[in-house]
Design a protein around this motif. Structure first.
Motif, PDB file in Angstrom:
ATOM      1  N   LYS B  56      -0.983   6.422   1.221  1.00 10.80           N
ATOM      2  CA  LYS B  56      -1.400   6.057   3.118  1.00 10.80           C
ATOM      3  C   LYS B  56       0.349   5.110   4.044  1.00 10.80           C
ATOM      4  O   LYS B  56       0.208   4.042   3.070  1.00 10.80           O
ATOM      5  CB  LYS B  56      -2.481   6.149   3.432  1.00 10.80           C
ATOM      6  CG  LYS B  56      -3.520   7.021   3.023  1.00 10.80           C
ATOM      7  CD  LYS B  56      -5.347   6.377   3.092  1.00 10.80           C
ATOM      8  CE  LYS B  56      -6.037   7.020   2.840  1.00 10.80           C
ATOM      9  NZ  LYS B  56      -7.437   6.819   3.968  1.00 10.80           N
ATOM     10  N   LYS B  57       0.316   5.427   5.225  1.00 12.07           N
ATOM     11  CA  LYS B  57       1.668   4.833   5.248  1.00 12.07           C
ATOM     12  C   LYS B  57       0.843   4.849   7.009  1.00 12.07           C
ATOM     13  O   LYS B  57       0.221   5.704   7.427  1.00 12.07           O
ATOM     14  CB  LYS B  57       2.109   5.617   5.340  1.00 12.07           C
ATOM     15  CG  LYS B  57       3.257   5.505   3.933  1.00 12.07           C
ATOM     16  CD  LYS B  57       4.802   6.467   4.661  1.00 12.07           C
ATOM     17  CE  LYS B  57       5.747   6.054   3.493  1.00 12.07           C
ATOM     18  NZ  LYS B  57       7.117   6.655   3.305  1.00 12.07           N
ATOM     19  N   GLN B  58       1.025   3.252   7.271  1.00 11.11           N
ATOM     20  CA  GLN B  58       0.776   2.725   8.754  1.00 11.11           C
ATOM     21  C   GLN B  58       2.220   1.971   9.201  1.00 11.11           C
ATOM     22  O   GLN B  58       1.867   1.373   8.953  1.00 11.11           O
ATOM     23  CB  GLN B  58      -0.136   1.668   8.692  1.00 11.11           C
ATOM     24  CG  GLN B  58      -1.677   1.956   8.700  1.00 11.11           C
ATOM     25  CD  GLN B  58      -2.924   1.168   8.259  1.00 11.11           C
ATOM     26  OE1 GLN B  58      -2.809   0.559   8.505  1.00 11.11           O
ATOM     27  NE2 GLN B  58      -3.797   2.118   8.761  1.00 11.11           N
ATOM     28  N   ARG B  60       5.308   0.766   9.326  1.00 11.63           N
ATOM     29  CA  ARG B  60       5.890  -0.100   8.341  1.00 11.63           C
ATOM     30  C   ARG B  60       5.257   0.235   7.168  1.00 11.63           C
ATOM     31  O   ARG B  60       5.761  -1.336   5.894  1.00 11.63           O
ATOM     32  CB  ARG B  60       7.205  -1.185   9.254  1.00 11.63           C
ATOM     33  CG  ARG B  60       7.758  -0.489  10.121  1.00 11.63           C
ATOM     34  CD  ARG B  60       8.373  -2.126  10.515  1.00 11.63           C
ATOM     35  NE  ARG B  60       7.211  -2.690  11.135  1.00 11.63           N
ATOM     36  CZ  ARG B  60       6.939  -3.800  10.409  1.00 11.63           C
ATOM     37  NH1 ARG B  60       6.959  -4.353   9.370  1.00 11.63           N
ATOM     38  NH2 ARG B  60       6.309  -4.635  11.359  1.00 11.63           N
ATOM     39  N   THR B  62       3.286   0.526   3.396  1.00 13.49           N
ATOM     40  CA  THR B  62       2.692   1.939   2.915  1.00 13.49           C
ATOM     41  C   THR B  62       1.864   1.564   1.783  1.00 13.49           C
ATOM     42  O   THR B  62       1.728   0.057   0.705  1.00 13.49           O
ATOM     43  CB  THR B  62       3.715   2.284   1.925  1.00 13.49           C
ATOM     44  OG1 THR B  62       4.786   2.711   2.828  1.00 13.49           O
ATOM     45  CG2 THR B  62       3.379   3.318   0.617  1.00 13.49           C
ATOM     46  N   GLN B  64      -0.292   2.023  -1.167  1.00 12.27           N
ATOM     47  CA  GLN B  64      -1.155   2.952  -2.706  1.00 12.27           C
ATOM     48  C   GLN B  64      -2.105   2.675  -3.720  1.00 12.27           C
ATOM     49  O   GLN B  64      -2.875   1.656  -3.474  1.00 12.27           O
ATOM     50  CB  GLN B  64       0.514   2.907  -3.293  1.00 12.27           C
ATOM     51  CG  GLN B  64       1.344   3.527  -3.486  1.00 12.27           C
ATOM     52  CD  GLN B  64       3.259   3.637  -3.622  1.00 12.27           C
ATOM     53  OE1 GLN B  64       3.047   2.231  -4.880  1.00 12.27           O
ATOM     54  NE2 GLN B  64       3.681   4.360  -3.889  1.00 12.27           N
TER      55      GLN B  64
END
Lengths: 112, 113
Positions: B56-58, B60, B62, B64
Motif C-alpha cells: 500500500k502507498k500513502q 511518499r 510505501t 509492504q
C-alpha cells in the motif's frame, strides 16, 4: 473530532500513594487499552478491556489494576505507586476486531 | 516476551534520502499496522495490511506485508523534516482472537535539513 482523552498530561505522586489515571473515549469503541512507554522498551501493554466490566492482563500487569464500569471510560489504578512506575502512560481504544487504535495524548507520571 | 522485532532502532538521514524500517515476527500475523509518533506526541495510526504480499502507498510512504505474513516494511522516499518521529509496527498474532496488537520497539527517524 473523535478523541481519546486522558485526564492529566503531567502528574507527580509520592511513593506509596494510590494513583488513578483516567481515560475517556467518545467513539463508542468496544476495546480499550493501557500501555506504558519507556525509552528503549517501546509500548508495553498493561491491561485491556473488550467490554464493560471485562478486563484482561497484558504483558506487565503487576502493580496495576483497572476498572471499566462504563463503555467510554477505562481507569488505570496504581495501588501503591513506586519509583519504577515513573513512565509515560498511554490509553488507546478501538472497535472490536482488527482496527487501528486511537491513542490519547498520554500522561507522564513521575513517582518521587 | 517480545514477539515483534523492529530494526533499526535509530536512523539518521539527510533530507531527501530514502528511509526503510523493517518489522519481523516469530509467528504468523493476522495483520500488521503501522503507527507514527512525533516527538512529544502520541502514536497515530497510519495503515493496516491484511493480505499476504500486500503493498500500500500513502504519498511518499510505501508499506509492504510479506508473503509469509511474518514481516513487513515501511519505506519513505525522499524524506522531509516533517517525517521526523518514531515509526512503530504492530502485529496481531494469527491465533489471537481478540485483536490485541503486539508492538515492535519502534524506529526513531531523524532528518537533517
Amino acid at each position: 473530532d473523535v478523541k481519546v482523552t486522558q485526564s492529566s498530561r503531567y502528574l507527580v505522586k509520592r511513593t506509596g500513594e494510590k494513583v488513578f489515571l483516567e481515560c475517556v473515549q467518545d467513539m463508542d469503541h468496544e476495546n480499550m487499552f493501557w500501555y506504558r512507554q519507556d525509552p528503549g522498551l517501546g509500548l508495553r501493554l498493561i491491561y485491556f478491556s473488550y467490554d464493560v466490566k471485562m478486563k484482561e492482563k497484558g504483558d506487565i500487569p503487576e502493580g496495576y489494576s483497572v476498572s471499566r464500569e462504563k463503555k467510554e471510560r477505562f481507569s488505570l489504578i496504581l495501588e501503591s505507586a513506586s519509583t519504577n512506575q515513573t513512565s509515560m502512560y498511554l490509553c488507546a481504544s478501538s472497535f472490536r476486531g482488527n482496527y487501528g487504535y486511537t491513542f490519547g495524548s498520554g500522561t507522564r507520571l513521575t513517582v518521587v | 516476551g517480545q514477539q515483534v522485532m523492529q530494526i533499526p532502532q535509530y536512523q539518521h538521514v539527510q533530507e531527501g534520502e530514502d528511509f526503510t524500517t523493517y518489522c519481523n515476527s516469530s509467528t504468523t500475523l493476522s495483520n500488521i499496522q503501522w503507527y507514527k509518533q512525533r516527538p512529544g506526541g502520541h502514536p497515530v495510526f497510519l495503515i493496516q495490511l491484511v493480505k499476504s504480499g500486500e503493498v500500500k502507498k500513502q504519498k511518499r510512504l510505501t508499506f509492504q506485508f510479506g508473503e509469509a505474513k511474518k514481516n513487513s516494511s515501511l519505506h519513505i522516499t525522499a524524506t522531509q523534516t516533517t517525517d521526523v518521529g518514531t515509526y512503530f509496527c504492530a502485529g496481531v498474532l494469527i491465533y489471537n482472537q481478540g485483536g490485541k496488537l503486539i508492538f515492535g520497539q519502534g524506529t526513531e527517524l531523524s532528518v537533517k535539513p
